[in-house]
Design an enzyme around this catalytic site. Structure first.
Site, PDB file in Angstrom:
ATOM      1  CE  LYS A 112      -5.260   1.861   2.376  1.00 46.72           C
ATOM      2  NZ  LYS A 112      -4.185   1.167   3.156  1.00 46.72           N
ATOM      3  CG  ASP A 120      -1.880  -0.965   1.167  1.00 45.87           C
ATOM      4  OD1 ASP A 120      -1.814  -2.008   0.544  1.00 45.87           O
ATOM      5  OD2 ASP A 120      -2.972  -0.842   2.063  1.00 45.87           O
ATOM      6  CE  LYS A 122      -7.101  -1.465   2.535  1.00 42.22           C
ATOM      7  NZ  LYS A 122      -5.792  -1.803   2.948  1.00 42.22           N
TER       8      LYS A 122
END
Lengths: 305, 293
Positions: free
Chosen positions: A205, A142, A241
């Site tokens: 995300k 991430d 996400k």
């Protein structure tokens, strides 16, 4: 510059602008769907299976991470047949530990990197950070984008950075955190989404969870639209996400409704959709138990982590 | 030009706010002549759940407040009630009381608030004990609030029953959700307005209106409720409450009292909603027969 770069790249200044009022109206409609008991039951289990159980704090210890990994695999042993969460999300220094705690469980280990959460570090440091996490065994990375550069209009810089991190990731899937709370407008969110998708993101995300507001439905919707437009043009799927601020089952179900209606059922698996959350899991568990027993639950009977 | 009278909408009181019932249901409240006095919210299970959530959220800070401060707030409630007495008398009369009865009931309610306000910073001293034990320990017991109390208020009283039910719970640091009398619900929501203007933090008292048989199960089965307080003598209801409450071994407290009587207020109503914590603290008996010094 890398000559293997794709020849065609859109001009990110030309990303479609977002109709904020329209987005708000559309999002409000997702929240009025009536979800019947049977669908709710399935939806809750699905949501549980999409959670990235997260601990990203300065005070994280091996003990805390071990505990969380146990929780990831044993959400609520009193109720047999529950799915596990999708992944745990930790800092790079905890990846090896999490990996060994979770072996054979099928639960993935995601690691934040690139000087999370601010992303204020030289590119070499970010690459080393990512390399380290990958070598330690992270299945997913991430990364955060450089919001400062993005807001200053240096899109190429941001693009190159994402692409160079993607290269280091190897087999690990790359989630690109836009930190929408710092991007100020939905237009910027859309622009950053397009940019990240073209630079090689496997997932986009919303947030680090350190900045408010985080994953509002408006922002998530805008990003889902970017994914859909990309899919319509190229046939390539990109995951989504939302992270931060989704702490109730109701909100999670609203998000699932939105994903289904914007992207379709193909995205309704933890391969393409995740929730980044730490407290959502317990609320979903409480709701699942409520649907099974008919009795409202108390947080006292669920492990904290 | 004649003026249109503005009538009050009787809503619920949850978490310091006055929401309508989530279900959208209501029932008309009739006076003796059969004309409608008001539409009353018919609370649903979800309203009860929201009330429990609000009560749980409020519990931490309410139970940790200094006893003296709790007393001040309860006294403030009495002051506010006193200032609104005419409104309560009107409502009591509308629900079938005589003016004299109504006056007496409001007086008694104010006095009862003052009574429990006084106990706030005294009950721990009176109830706690230092216990003689056979070993070298300083052994003491103190009272602590139970947590969230589900109160099923007396059906035969509009104001005094409610006051008598709520006060011992919150004086002792508990928070509660209260189901008001089905037939006499008017004063409940007006009392909520009094609570709301008395520095009582939102969520400490949550008031619902509706049908007892409908909400009984939610009150008594909810895993986050620590005790059920029931005023009445219906054997079937009591049996049901006890069965439901077994889910998380809630305390069940049943009272059948004349709430207008002087003895319907006492320390034991307060201590019934307390848990006792006993501590064994090791000590050396310096200079005693068993001492090593």
């Amino acid at each position: 510059m890398n000559s293997k770069r794709p020849v065609f790249l859109p001009d990110f200044i030309m990303s479609p602008s977002v109709d904020k009022v329209g987005v708000e109206e559309r999002v409000a409609r997702f929240q009025t769907r009536s979800i019947k008991n049977e669908s709710k039951r399935q939806g809750l289990r699905m949501a549980l299976n999409m959670i990235d159980l997260t601990t990203l704090e300065g005070k994280d210890t091996p003990g805390k991470v071990r505990q969380m990994c146990y929780k990831a695999a044993h959400l609520h042993d009193q109720l047999p047949g529950l799915p596990t969460v999708a992944a745990v999300c930790v800092y790079p220094s905890m990846v090896r530990l999490a990996k060994s705690e979770l072996k054979n469980s099928g639960i993935k280990v995601a690691s934040v990197s690139t000087a999370f959460p601010s992303g204020q570090a030289p590119s070499e440091v970010k690459i080393m950070d990512t390399k380290f996490a990958v070598e330690e065994g992270a299945d997913e990375i991430d990364m955060v984008i450089s919001r400062g550069k993005f807001l200053a209009g240096e899109y190429s810089f941001v693009f190159d950075e994402i692409a160079s991190i993607k290269e280091v990731c190897g087999k690990a899937r790359l989630k690109v955190i836009l930190e929408t709370g710092e991007l100020a407008t939905l237009d910027n969110v859309r622009k950053a989404s397009d940019l990240a998708i073209h630079a090689g993101a496997d997932f986009i995300k919303t947030s680090t969870g350190k900045i408010q507001p985080a994953a509002t439905m408006q922002v998530t919707y805008t990003m889902l639209m970017a994914i859909r437009d990309h899919f319509d043009k190229t046939g390539k799927m990109v995951g989504m996400k939302p992270a931060g601020g989704i702490s109730t089952s109701k909100l999670a179900l609203h998000n699932l409704v939105m994903v289904k209606e914007v992207l379709g059922e193909a995205w309704l698996t933890n391969e393409w959709f995740r929730f980044g959350a730490s407290s959502l899991a317990n609320d979903v568990l409480m709701q699942i138990l409520k649907t099974e027993t008919g009795v409202y639950q108390s947080p006292e009977y669920f492990s904290i982590d | 030009m004649t003026r249109l009278e503005i009538l009050k909408t009787y809503k619920l009181y949850i978490g310091g706010q006055f929401p309508r019932t989530e279900s959208g249901r209501y029932y008309p409240l009739m006076d003796k002549k059969g004309s409608t006095i008001a539409n009353i919210c018919l609370s649903s299970r979800k309203d009860a759940r929201n009330a429990v959530q609000a009560a749980r959220k409020a519990f931490g800070s309410w139970s940790e407040r200094t006893a003296f401060n709790r007393g001040q707030i309860l006294y403030r409630m009495a002051e506010m009630l006193e200032g609104r007495r005419e409104q309560f008398i009107t409502e009591l009369v509308a629900q079938g009381n005589s003016k004299t009865q109504a006056n007496k009931e409001v007086d008694l309610s104010v006095d009862r608030m003052v009574y429990y306000a006084g106990w706030c910073d005294k009950y721990v001293q009176v109830l706690s004990s230092v216990n003689p034990v056979a070993s070298s320990h300083f052994n003491f017991s103190v009272h602590e609030p139970m947590g969230v109390i589900g109160v099923l208020a007396p059906q035969d009283s509009s104001l005094i029953g409610l006051v008598s039910a709520i006060l011992p719970a919150i004086a002792g640091g508990n928070t509660c959700l209260v189901l008001a009398s089905e037939k006499l619900p008017l004063c409940a929501i007006t009392l909520a307005e009094v609570l709301n203007s008395s520095d009582l933090p939102g969520g400490v008292v949550n008031i619902l209106t509706g049908i007892q048989t409908e909400l009984l199960e939610t009150f008594a089965t909810h895993m986050d409720v620590n005790a059920v307080w029931y005023a009445g003598k219906d054997k079937e209801t009591i049996k049901l409450i006890r069965e439901y409450a077994s889910s998380n071994v809630k305390r069940v407290l049943v009272y059948d009292k004349n709430w207008m009587a002087a003895d319907a207020q006492d320390l034991y109503l307060l201590s019934d909603l307390q848990e006792v914590k006993t501590t064994w603290h090791p000590i050396e008996n310096i200079g005693g027969a068993t001492s090593s010094y």
